[in-house]
Design a protein around this motif. Structure first.
Motif, short mmCIF file in Angstrom:
data_model
loop_
_atom_site.label_atom_id
_atom_site.label_comp_id
_atom_site.label_asym_id
_atom_site.label_seq_id
_atom_site.Cartn_x
_atom_site.Cartn_y
_atom_site.Cartn_z
N ALA A 6 0.81 -1.22 0.00
CA ALA A 6 0.00 0.00 0.00
C ALA A 6 0.85 1.27 0.00
O ALA A 6 0.41 2.30 -0.50
N THR A 7 2.05 1.19 0.55
CA THR A 7 2.89 2.39 0.67
C THR A 7 4.06 2.39 -0.31
O THR A 7 5.00 3.17 -0.16
N GLN A 8 3.99 1.55 -1.33
CA GLN A 8 5.13 1.47 -2.25
C GLN A 8 5.35 2.77 -3.01
O GLN A 8 6.48 3.13 -3.36
N SER A 9 4.27 3.54 -3.27
CA SER A 9 4.43 4.80 -4.01
C SER A 9 5.07 5.88 -3.16
O SER A 9 5.51 6.91 -3.69
N VAL A 10 5.13 5.68 -1.84
CA VAL A 10 5.82 6.63 -0.95
C VAL A 10 7.05 5.96 -0.33
O VAL A 10 7.48 6.29 0.77
N SER A 11 7.58 4.98 -1.06
CA SER A 11 8.86 4.34 -0.72
C SER A 11 8.87 3.68 0.65
O SER A 11 9.85 3.77 1.41
N GLY A 12 7.78 3.00 1.00
CA GLY A 12 7.69 2.37 2.30
C GLY A 12 8.67 1.20 2.48
O GLY A 12 8.83 0.38 1.58
N TYR A 13 9.30 1.13 3.64
CA TYR A 13 10.16 -0.01 3.99
C TYR A 13 10.18 -0.16 5.51
O TYR A 13 10.00 0.81 6.25
N TRP A 14 10.41 -1.38 5.97
CA TRP A 14 10.46 -1.65 7.40
C TRP A 14 11.88 -1.39 7.93
O TRP A 14 12.87 -1.85 7.34
N LEU A 15 11.97 -0.63 9.00
CA LEU A 15 13.25 -0.38 9.65
C LEU A 15 13.70 -1.65 10.36
O LEU A 15 12.97 -2.22 11.16
N ASN A 16 14.90 -2.10 10.05
CA ASN A 16 15.42 -3.32 10.65
C ASN A 16 16.31 -2.96 11.84
O ASN A 16 17.50 -2.73 11.71
N GLN A 17 15.71 -2.88 13.02
CA GLN A 17 16.46 -2.51 14.22
C GLN A 17 17.26 -3.69 14.77
O GLN A 17 18.35 -3.54 15.29
N ASN A 18 16.64 -4.86 14.70
CA ASN A 18 17.27 -6.09 15.16
C ASN A 18 16.71 -7.20 14.29
O ASN A 18 15.53 -7.53 14.38
N GLU A 19 17.54 -7.76 13.42
CA GLU A 19 17.03 -8.63 12.37
C GLU A 19 16.15 -9.75 12.89
O GLU A 19 15.02 -9.94 12.40
N ALA A 20 16.60 -10.48 13.87
CA ALA A 20 15.83 -11.62 14.38
C ALA A 20 14.54 -11.15 15.03
O ALA A 20 13.46 -11.70 14.78
N LYS A 21 14.64 -10.11 15.86
CA LYS A 21 13.45 -9.62 16.56
C LYS A 21 12.47 -8.95 15.60
O LYS A 21 11.26 -9.12 15.69
N THR A 22 13.01 -8.20 14.62
CA THR A 22 12.16 -7.53 13.65
C THR A 22 11.37 -8.54 12.83
O THR A 22 10.16 -8.38 12.62
N GLU A 23 12.04 -9.58 12.36
CA GLU A 23 11.36 -10.59 11.57
C GLU A 23 10.26 -11.28 12.37
O GLU A 23 9.18 -11.58 11.85
N LYS A 24 10.51 -11.52 13.64
CA LYS A 24 9.52 -12.16 14.51
C LYS A 24 8.30 -11.25 14.70
O LYS A 24 7.15 -11.70 14.62
N LEU A 25 8.58 -9.97 14.93
CA LEU A 25 7.47 -9.02 15.13
C LEU A 25 6.66 -8.83 13.85
O LEU A 25 5.44 -8.72 13.88
N LEU A 26 7.36 -8.79 12.71
CA LEU A 26 6.66 -8.64 11.44
C LEU A 26 5.77 -9.84 11.16
O LEU A 26 4.67 -9.69 10.61
#
Length: 533
Positions: A28-48
């Motif tokens: 939905a946010t690709q036209s405004v360059s949306g991306y997930w901030l990867n603060q901690n790879e393992a924890k971020t993937e789990k939360l996502l």
């Protein structure tokens, strides 16, 4: 942004609500360059992987556990300053325009512009509702009343439809209305997305109000809404200061047709001065054009032939109109069918609003009998000609907002009421350089009506009163503040009451004037006097 059906996961089997997860948020946010901030790879993937939310909220005071917070930047605030507060209130993710340092590991979706992202997310959710029919309405006046009339029509339509016993949403649909209507005046680039994000799969209809205070605003919001039916009610002089003239206002209103497809319908006011401009704008997008207006002699469009010359398609008209103090009786004509209407709302302008609502409903295939039933059950919205008693007197609250067109309509309503007729008028805002001349002309026009007293307050009150007095009104007064006006009005009403005479008082003014406080003040004195007795 137009979302393809393949990007919408099938969620209806489990719940009527639309859920946001990591993948559709990115799409939905690709036209405004949306991306997930990867603060901690393992924890971020789990939360996502666990992310699932049904609400996107812009105000941390409304945040509940499981919500997503979107940080809007305003003139006097920056939502990014409240990311920590959102996390503490239970938000599971935030949408921001830059990474924000927090004490928590809350998920952060980074976009180039959160305001634009808000619109894209709303448009994406609207497109997920494949069975939804959407009506978009704009106009200088009447938007609130027309959308409430449409809500009443769709409620009547719902009553004629048996909910499928096997539907997963039978219980939800029976507990909640299937029509979503813009609340209040949430009609700008933030209000429209807020409304769209309330859509669920149980909604069958949505009525969206689109407003504007600059060129291009309706073009933007109608692109988000993607209406099946787009309607312009009228072209008046509201926001004249921002636009500089009615030509610019008409062009801006016509933007509502820009997102129509060949299969969609445009609704135009055939009695309006700008019907030619509006019809031409609509014809660029669709051949399905419906005009609404009054019968004029034997030819329903004899007053303005522009619509007939350019379109030649359907008309929704009224004839045999009887205007009463509390209602309107008229015959509604749609195609080759007619229906008698008893509209429980006063004023000729509300007949026009009803015709617009009927045209929009007809465009969606609603039968004229159902339309008539809905119109006959319509109710006035708060601040739109709502009535209250004050002793022997009637107070009419028409304070929701005002522009020159709606003030004249209100004066026409007051002129057919019972007893001593008093108009209480506050300044009209957003008229720019035309403010003085518009208020002077209003004084002349009000004086031409059988209205007994005119009480004005505001910086332009003297101009209105002076012109009304010069036009022959003998009882017109200007006040520098509302307290002075209140004291004069209360004394006048008390004197009439003691003489056994009745009065009808109509209150009108721009939202900035808060004229409804005078009504509350009057009613409070009644309560206080009763307590003393």
């Amino acid at each position: 942004m137009m979302a393809s059906s393949e990007n919408h996961s099938e969620q209806k089997a489990d719940t009527p609500y639309y859920y946001w997860q990591s993948e559709n948020l990115l799409v939905a946010t690709q036209s405004v360059s949306g991306y997930w901030l990867n603060q901690n790879e393992a924890k971020t993937e789990k939360l996502l992987a666990k992310l699932k939310s049904s609400r996107i909220i812009t105000d941390t005071r409304r945040i509940a556990v499981g919500d997503i917070f979107l940080a809007i930047i305003g003139d006097n605030f920056d939502g990014h300053d409240f990311v920590e507060a959102a996390a503490n209130s239970g938000a599971v993710a935030v949408i921001v325009s830059h990474p924000v340092s927090t004490q928590s590991d809350i998920l952060q979706l980074i976009v180039s512009d959160t305001r634009l992202a808000f619109g894209q997310l709303a448009a994406y959710q609207r497109q997920a509702m494949s069975n939804l029919k959407v009506i978009a309405i704009t106009g200088s006046s009447g938007k609130t009343t027309c959308k409430e009339m449409l809500g009443s029509i769709f409620n009547a339509a719902d009553a004629t439809v048996n909910i499928n016993e096997n539907s997963d949403f039978q219980e939800a649909a029976s507990q909640s209305a299937t029509t979503l209507i813009t609340k209040g005046n949430l009609n700008n680039d933030l209000g429209v997305p807020m409304t769209l994000l309330e859509l669920t799969y149980q909604h069958r209809y949505a009525v969206l109000e689109l407003g504007a205070n600059h060129v291009g605003e309706i073009a933007y919001t109608t692109k988000l809404v993607q209406p099946d039916v787009a309607c312009v009610l009228n072209v008046g002089s509201a926001h004249l200061g921002e636009f500089g003239g009615r030509d610019a206002i008409a062009t801006t209103k016509a933007e509502i047709y820009q997102s129509l497809t060949a299969a969609d319908t445009a609704v135009v006011p055939i009695d309006d001065d700008y019907v030619q401009l509006l019809t031409q704008a609509a014809k660029h997008k669709t051949s399905h054009i419906i005009g609404f207006g009054w019968h004029h002699g034997n030819n329903p469009i004899e007053k303005n032939s522009d619509f007939a010359e350019q379109s030649g398609t359907a008309q929704v008209t009224a004839s045999a109109v009887q205007v009463k103090p509390t209602h309107n009786e008229f015959v509604l004509h749609i195609a080759q069918k007619s229906a008698a209407i008893y509209l429980p709302l006063a004023g000729e302008h509300n007949v026009s609003n009803a015709l617009a609502a009927a045209a929009c409903a007809h465009a969606l295939g609603i039968d004229i009998e159902v339309i008539a039933q809905g119109l006959n059950q319509a109710q006035a919205a708060k601040g739109r000609l709502a009535r209250q008693s004050y002793g022997l007197h009637c107070l009419i609250d028409d304070t929701y907002n005002a522009n020159p067109h709606s003030v004249r309509a209100a004066a026409a309503v007051l002129s057919v009421q019972q007893g001593h007729k008093i108009m209480v008028l506050g300044d009209i805002a957003e008229l720019g350089d035309a403010a003085l001349s518009e208020h002077q002309q209003l004084g002349i026009d009000i004086a031409a009506k059988p209205i007994d007293s005119l009480l004005c307050v505001g910086t332009l009150a003297a101009a209105t009163v002076q012109s009304s007095s010069q036009a022959g009104m003998s009882d017109a007064h200007a006040f520098s503040d509302k307290q002075q006006l209140f004291e004069h009005l209360k004394a006048q009403l008390d004197a009439l009451q003691q003489a056994g005479k009745t009065a009808t008082v109509l209150f009108k003014g721009s939202r900035t004037m808060s004229m409804e406080t005078l009504i509350a003040q009057l009613l409070a004195t009644t309560t206080a006097e009763q307590t003393q007795i």
